[in-house]
Design an enzyme around this catalytic site. Structure first.
Site, short mmCIF file in Angstrom:
data_model
loop_
_atom_site.label_atom_id
_atom_site.label_comp_id
_atom_site.label_asym_id
_atom_site.label_seq_id
_atom_site.Cartn_x
_atom_site.Cartn_y
_atom_site.Cartn_z
N PHE A 138 33.42 35.45 44.40
CA PHE A 138 34.49 34.60 43.86
C PHE A 138 35.66 35.50 43.53
O PHE A 138 35.53 36.46 42.79
CB PHE A 138 34.07 33.83 42.60
CG PHE A 138 35.15 32.89 42.15
CD1 PHE A 138 35.27 31.64 42.73
CD2 PHE A 138 36.09 33.26 41.18
CE1 PHE A 138 36.29 30.76 42.35
CE2 PHE A 138 37.11 32.40 40.80
CZ PHE A 138 37.21 31.15 41.39
N ASP A 223 36.40 44.31 42.61
CA ASP A 223 37.04 43.21 41.90
C ASP A 223 36.39 43.13 40.52
O ASP A 223 35.31 42.57 40.35
CB ASP A 223 36.85 41.91 42.68
CG ASP A 223 37.49 40.72 41.96
OD1 ASP A 223 37.91 40.87 40.81
OD2 ASP A 223 37.55 39.63 42.58
N LYS A 252 42.29 38.92 33.68
CA LYS A 252 41.71 38.27 32.50
C LYS A 252 42.02 38.99 31.18
O LYS A 252 43.09 38.80 30.63
CB LYS A 252 40.20 38.09 32.71
CG LYS A 252 39.89 37.12 33.87
CD LYS A 252 38.47 36.67 33.82
CE LYS A 252 38.01 35.96 35.08
NZ LYS A 252 38.22 34.53 35.09
N1 PLP Z 1 38.08 37.74 40.71
C1 PLP Z 1 37.01 37.46 39.94
C2 PLP Z 1 35.80 38.33 40.02
C3 PLP Z 1 37.04 36.36 39.08
O1 PLP Z 1 35.96 36.07 38.34
C4 PLP Z 1 38.20 35.55 39.04
C5 PLP Z 1 38.26 34.39 38.15
O2 PLP Z 1 37.30 33.92 37.60
C6 PLP Z 1 39.28 35.89 39.86
C7 PLP Z 1 39.19 36.99 40.68
C8 PLP Z 1 40.53 35.06 39.88
O3 PLP Z 1 41.24 35.18 38.71
P1 PLP Z 1 42.36 34.07 38.32
O4 PLP Z 1 41.60 32.83 37.96
O5 PLP Z 1 43.07 34.69 37.15
O6 PLP Z 1 43.22 33.89 39.51
#
Ligand code: PLP
Length: 402
Positions: A138, A223, A252
């Site tokens: 994700f 990520d 975040k």
């Molecule tokens: N990458 C990971 C691992 C995430 O858990 C999330 C969101 O939950 C994102 C990227 C995307 O972040 P955003 O919701 O701030 O676009």
């Protein structure tokens, strides 16, 4: 309450299915609804509110900067961006950073960097670059990102998708190595898969991926939007295995739970592919975001949040694992990123979360089978006991209903 829910339902796109609670305020690990009822926040906005709600030091940094200078765009230098990125780079050990706002934007930034690096440095033929991703990933909701999602609902109806992504199973280093071709630019991986249901790979996986990427001159991009910034008990989840990625994505908690702040960090030669005009964002790196991010990073160190997440995470996991119930399939996680997987034939995770809410604890299910626990890292031992007591009470309710 019904009126406010109806109003939101009337005007807002129904792209979420919130629990039936209307929140009004928050402080520390606690949220209060419009009737004054308090709830322990075991979700912290999908890990964004690691410092607790409205941490006074962060609110002070936010308001002071808002009064001074908030948004300028990167058309000019400011006195906030340099110090923020210096702190971010020094803490993470990454030489350069590119500031963005949301996690998805920072992931997109990483993908652009990886592709251009592949053409300029690795010598991949034009428009042939591939990025290897993991099943269950994700990384946000942009069209490019959902294009490499393995979750049918995230994709359905939103094609066509960008080419250039190859999927391998998560936790299988041999599969990664087998998937690498002369066109591979990068391997994009979450050290612990969050949205997928808090999936922890086998020990040594990330270190093996590091070695494989180095051997084949492929970028390892972690990520850490969800796992980074102390959530798993280290500043970065990569640190558990002593891994230094070539690209790192943070978001975040970088915004202190107050603002969207994200960044892509990378090796010099990777970041060097960007020249003026290649990439940007009106709000990325704005002074307000930088002031809050700077304060958030400082607070993280001063309050020893990584060690705290490790200690309290171990405690919470131990207590949850002691709960015996036929509906509990597994309790897993790292630090204060924990998932309880339930047997959907016996209990729905959504139902579980609604009942937890009745007992004054807010959580959220993922994929209908996993209850996630990611409280603010400032949560106390007593508060963890409150959460465990609510879990116990909900499990008893299911017993009585059976
Ligand atoms: N990458 C990971 C691992 C995430 O858990 C999330 C969101 O939950 C994102 C990227 C995307 O972040 P955003 O919701 O701030 O676009």
């Amino acid at each position: 309450m019904e009126q406010l829910i109806a109003l939101e339902k009337r005007y807002c796109a129904e792209n979420y299915a919130p629990l039936p609670v209307v929140l009004h305020s928050g402080a520390g690990a606690w949220l209060t609804d419009i009737h004054g009822r308090r709830y322990l926040d075991m979700m912290s906005a999908y890990s964004a509110v690691s410092f607790g709600h409205s941490h006074p030091r962060l609110v002070a940094a936010l308001t002071a900067q808002a009064r001074t200078l908030a948004v300028t765009s990167r058309a000019y230098y400011t006195d906030q961006l340099g110090p923020f990125l210096q702190r971010l780079c020094e803490m993470t050990g990454m030489p350069r950073a590119l500031p963005m706002n949301t996690g998805a934007e920072a992931v997109e930034t990483a993908l652009k960097a990886a592709r251009k690096w592949a053409y300029q440095v690795r010598g991949v033929a034009p428009d042939r670059a591939e990025v290897i991703v993991c099943a269950g990933n994700f990384a946000g909701r942009t069209t490019a990102i959902i294009g490499f999602s393995s979750e049918p609902q995230y994709r359905a109806g939103f094609g066509p998708f960008a080419p250039g992504f190859v999927t391998v199973p998560f936790g299988d280093a041999a599969a990664l190595e087998a998937a690498i071709t002369p066109n591979t630019a990068a391997f994009l991986v979450e050290p612990v898969q969050g949205e997928a249901g808090i999936i922890v790979p086998p020990p040594g996986y990330l270190a093996q991926c590091r070695a494989i990427c180095s051997r084949h001159n492929v970028l390892l991009i972690c990520d850490e939007v969800q796992t980074g910034l102390c959530r798993t008990g280290r500043l970065l989840a990569c640190d558990h295995e002593g891994v230094r990625p070539d690209g790192l994505i943070l978001g975040k908690a970088l915004g202190g739970g107050l603002l969207p702040v994200s960044a892509f960090l990378a090796r010099e030669d990777v970041m060097a592919v960007f020249t003026p005009g290649d990439h940007g964002s009106t709000f990325g790196g704005n002074p307000l975001a930088c002031a809050v991010g700077f304060a958030a990073l400082g607070l993280m160190q001063e309050e020893g949040l990584a060690a705290r997440a490790q200690r309290l995470g171990d405690m919470l996991m131990t207590k949850l694992r002691r709960l015996r119930h036929p509906a509990i399939r597994e309790v897993r996680g790292k630090g204060l990123l924990i998932g309880m997987e339930l047997d959907p034939a016996l209990v729905s995770a959504r139902d579980f979360c609604e009942r937890l809410m009745q007992h004054g604890v807010l959580s959220k299910d993922t994929h209908g089978t996993v209850v996630r626990l990611a409280p603010p890292l400032v949560v106390t031992e007593q508060e963890i006991d409150i959460a465990v007591a609510a879990f116990t009470a909900v499990l008893q309710e299911f017993d009585m209903a059976a």
